[in-house]
Structures are given as structure tokens and as C-alpha cells.
Design an enzyme around this catalytic site. Structure first.
Site, PDB file in Angstrom:
ATOM      1  N   LYS A 103      -5.892 -11.323  -8.575  1.00 31.78           N
ATOM      2  CA  LYS A 103      -7.172 -11.364  -7.866  1.00 31.78           C
ATOM      3  C   LYS A 103      -8.136 -10.304  -8.426  1.00 31.78           C
ATOM      4  CE  LYS A 103      -8.773 -10.661  -3.209  1.00 31.78           C
ATOM      5  NZ  LYS A 103      -8.450 -10.285  -1.861  1.00 31.78           N
ATOM      6  N   LYS A 135       0.835  -1.211   0.000  1.00 28.73           N
ATOM      7  CA  LYS A 135       0.000   0.000   0.000  1.00 28.73           C
ATOM      8  C   LYS A 135       0.863   1.252   0.000  1.00 28.73           C
ATOM      9  CE  LYS A 135      -4.316  -1.704   1.916  1.00 28.73           C
ATOM     10  NZ  LYS A 135      -5.271  -1.642   3.030  1.00 28.73           N
ATOM     11  N   LYS A 180     -11.622  -4.305  -6.779  1.00 32.84           N
ATOM     12  CA  LYS A 180     -12.460  -3.153  -7.139  1.00 32.84           C
ATOM     13  C   LYS A 180     -11.611  -1.994  -7.639  1.00 32.84           C
ATOM     14  CE  LYS A 180     -13.200  -2.652  -2.199  1.00 32.84           C
ATOM     15  NZ  LYS A 180     -14.193  -2.925  -1.176  1.00 32.84           N
TER      16      LYS A 180
END
Ligand code: TRP
Length: 336
Positions: free
Chosen positions: A197, A115, A200
Site C-alpha cells: 500500500k 505497530k 506516508k
């Protein structure tokens, strides 16, 4: 234990709308867990603040996630579904636990590294202590089991470490939680890159089915889904695209791989992709209808939210009080 059952705790971040991956991999499988466990599910809005949010949109997304939980079949009478930010104990326990967590441990968290690389302009301390807040979520409710995907396994490990460290110092304060390995459910991959994966935040809109996507969009995205060389519908490691579609089809129809292979024997990818699209659209239709009904019924949703907030807060307060006492914080005196 709560009401004679083991406690299960999970939640999702309140950002954006959910994907088919969130649904088939998690939410759909949560629906029946209350039969065996006392279940709590949080709308993890405090965690979402680690990334800059637009306040109005964020508020809407958090409510939308709550409604999606219910629309997907989580009964708010049988499960405690609540907003993380409405129970102040999360932040309070989070602070205390941060004093029992080492920077060396947090430095090892792979999700923080990922992140931080993705949000290089906003590497805030919250992003760094994210796992401590997650530990507080889980330990505050004395959870026995936590259903998590592989990406959250490391966070569950650190939760266990923190709990054990605290217990070693102060006696058995926390239940040490275990990962809950679901009996059903699959890891759903991107429709455009089946080695990744489904997410969104994918830049390619065709890669992801959103739970609130309309039928046309669902069918279109499946038509464009990446398949593999050859033309056989067969589950195999060297056919990640087709295998992913088979997982999706299997999850929504309940059919086994063999049944699917037989059904599409000699029919090619085109037919198969259309069938998957139709099946998914059909699965999502009642969920979307229920979602709209819930979102329109403001007083129903408000009353469900406040009742569940209260339930969660009462339970959380017990653990928090115990922890405050153990570490030696003085008790608040009541004026007589
Ligand atoms: N970090 C989790 C995720 O992004 C969300 C989460 C926050 C969570 N607190 C939790 C999941 C506690 C399970 C238990 O998926």
C-alpha cells in the site's frame, strides 16, 4: 439519525502530510457524502500520541490536516470537521469503554502487533487500547456508517462488539455502526512496490506521492514508477505496477480501464507514466492553491475550527451523559 439523515463518521491521524492514496482512496470520495449523510470527520490527534511526536511539528501537522480536509473539498459548513482532542468526551467515553473491552480481544488486533513490531522501543498502553478510543470516536456520535479501509476493518468489528455488549447490558444506548463500502475510489499502491500500500512512512520517497508535492516531484516520481515486464498498458493481475497507475489515472480523469487501454494502445510505458504524472499534478494544483489560501487566512481557519468543535461537543455530550447515567455514575450537582 441527525437532522433526518443517517450519521457517517470518519477521520485520519494527524501525522505528516497526506498521500495520494489517502486522497484517492478516502478524502476525495468523502466530499459528496454530506448529500446523503450527516457527516463528521475528526482530526485524530489523540490517536497520533501513540507514537512519539515532536510537539511543535505535531501541532502544525494537525492544523495542516484540517486545512487539507477543507482544501480537498470538504465543506466545513456542510460537514462537521473537528479536532478529536477538543471534545473531551472521546477520552471520557474511551475510559468507560475500556472497562467493557477484554484484553483477549485487544490481543487479537493485527494492527497492534504490526505497530508493536515497528515501534519496539515504545510499546505503550495507548497503542494497545487504540481500538477502544476509536470505538469511542464512533459510538460517541451514534454513527450509522463508517468508511474505513481494509486495515481498519478489524477495529470497526471490535467497535461493533463493544457496542453490542454494552447495549445487551444497558438497553439500546449505542447505534451499532456498519462499514461504509464506497462506490468509487481505489486502493492506491506504492509506486516502487505495487504489492504494498502507498504509505506516508515509506522509506523510499519515490514510492509515495504526497498531496503537497510540487509538480516537478510528482512527474519525476511517476517517471520512476515501477512497471511490469512487457510494454502494453493493460489492466491485469500479473501487471500490478501498470494496473496501479491505471487506477490512479482512472480516479483522476474518470476514464475506464478500456478507455485508458485504447488511449495508450501502442504507445508504451514512458508515455503513459508521463500522462499519469501530468494528470495527477493537474488534479493537485487547485487543491494546493486552496490549501495555501486557507493556511494563510488564520482568522478564517480559527473561526471554522471553533464553530465545528462546538457542534461536535454538543452532540458528543448527549451520548456521554446517557452512558454515564446508564453505568451509574452519579450526576454532577449544580450549585443553586
Ligand atoms: N485509526 C484510523 C486510521 O488510522 C483513524 C481513526 C481514528 C478513525 N478514529 C477513527 C477512522 C474513527 C474512522 C473512525 O486510519
Amino acid at each position: 439519525m441527525l437532522n433526518g439523515k443517517k450519521i457517517l463518521y470518519s477521520g485520519m491521524q494527524a501525522t505528516g502530510t497526506l498521500t495520494l492514496g489517502n486522497y484517492l482512496g478516502a478524502l476525495k470520495n468523502w466530499v459528496k457524502l454530506h448529500e446523503e449523510y450527516e457527516c463528521l470527520y475528526g482530526v485524530m490527534d489523540l490517536h497520533s500520541l501513540t507514537v512519539r511526536q515532536n510537539a511543535a511539528e505535531f501541532r502544525k501537522n494537525a492544523r495542516s490536516l484540517y486545512a487539507l480536509y477543507v482544501a480537498a473539498g470538504l465543506d466545513p459548513e456542510k460537514n462537521c470537521i473537528y479536532y478529536q482532542s477538543h471534545v473531551s468526551g472521546h477520552a471520557e467515553l474511551g475510559w468507560i469503554l475500556s472497562c467493557f473491552t477484554y484484553m483477549g480481544e485487544l490481543n487479537r488486533m493485527t494492527q497492534f502487533k504490526d505497530k508493536a513490531a515497528k515501534h519496539a522501543d515504545n510499546i505503550n498502553a495507548g497503542l494497545y487500547t487504540y481500538p477502544v478510543l476509536m470505538a469511542a470516536d464512533i459510538l460517541l456520535y451514534q454513527a450509522d456508517v463508517v468508511p474505513v479501509g481494509v486495515d481498519q476493518k478489524q477495529h470497526l468489528e471490535i467497535t461493533r462488539d463493544i457496542a453490542q455488549r454494552f447495549n445487551a447490558l444497558y438497553g439500546d444506548v449505542f447505534t451499532v455502526p456498519e462499514a461504509y463500502i464506497p462506490k468509487a475510489g481505489a486502493k492506491i499502491m506504492s509506486l516502487q512496490d505495487p504489492l504494498k500500500k502507498m504509505s506516508k512512512s515509506d522509506e523510499n520517497a519515490n514510492a509515495t506521492i504526497l498531496l503537497l508535492d510540487e509538480k516537478d516531484a510528482v512527474i519525476r516520481k511517476f517517471k520512476r514508477a515501477v512497471t511490469d515486464s512487457g510494454c502494453e498498458v493493460r489492466y491485469a493481475e500479473d501487471k500490478p505496477g501498470v494496473s496501479n497507475l491505471m487506477d490512479i489515472y482512472g480516479c483522476v480523469t474518470g476514464k475506464s480501464y478500456e478507455e485508458i487501454e485504447r488511449e495508450f494502445d501502442g504507445r508504451g510505458y514512458g508515455d503513459f507514466k508521463l500522462a499519469v504524472g501530468e494528470a495527477v499534478a493537474q488534479e493537485l494544483e487547485p487543491l494546493q492553491k486552496k490549501y495555501r489560501e486557507i493556511m494563510e487566512d488564520k482568522s478564517y481557519l480559527d473561526s471554522v475550527i471553533s464553530a465545528n468543535d462546538e457542534k461536535a461537543a454538543a452532540y458528543a455530550a448527549k451520548t456521554l451523559r446517557k452512558v454515564q447515567k446508564k453505568v451509574g455514575l452519579t450526576e454532577k450537582l449544580r450549585r443553586s
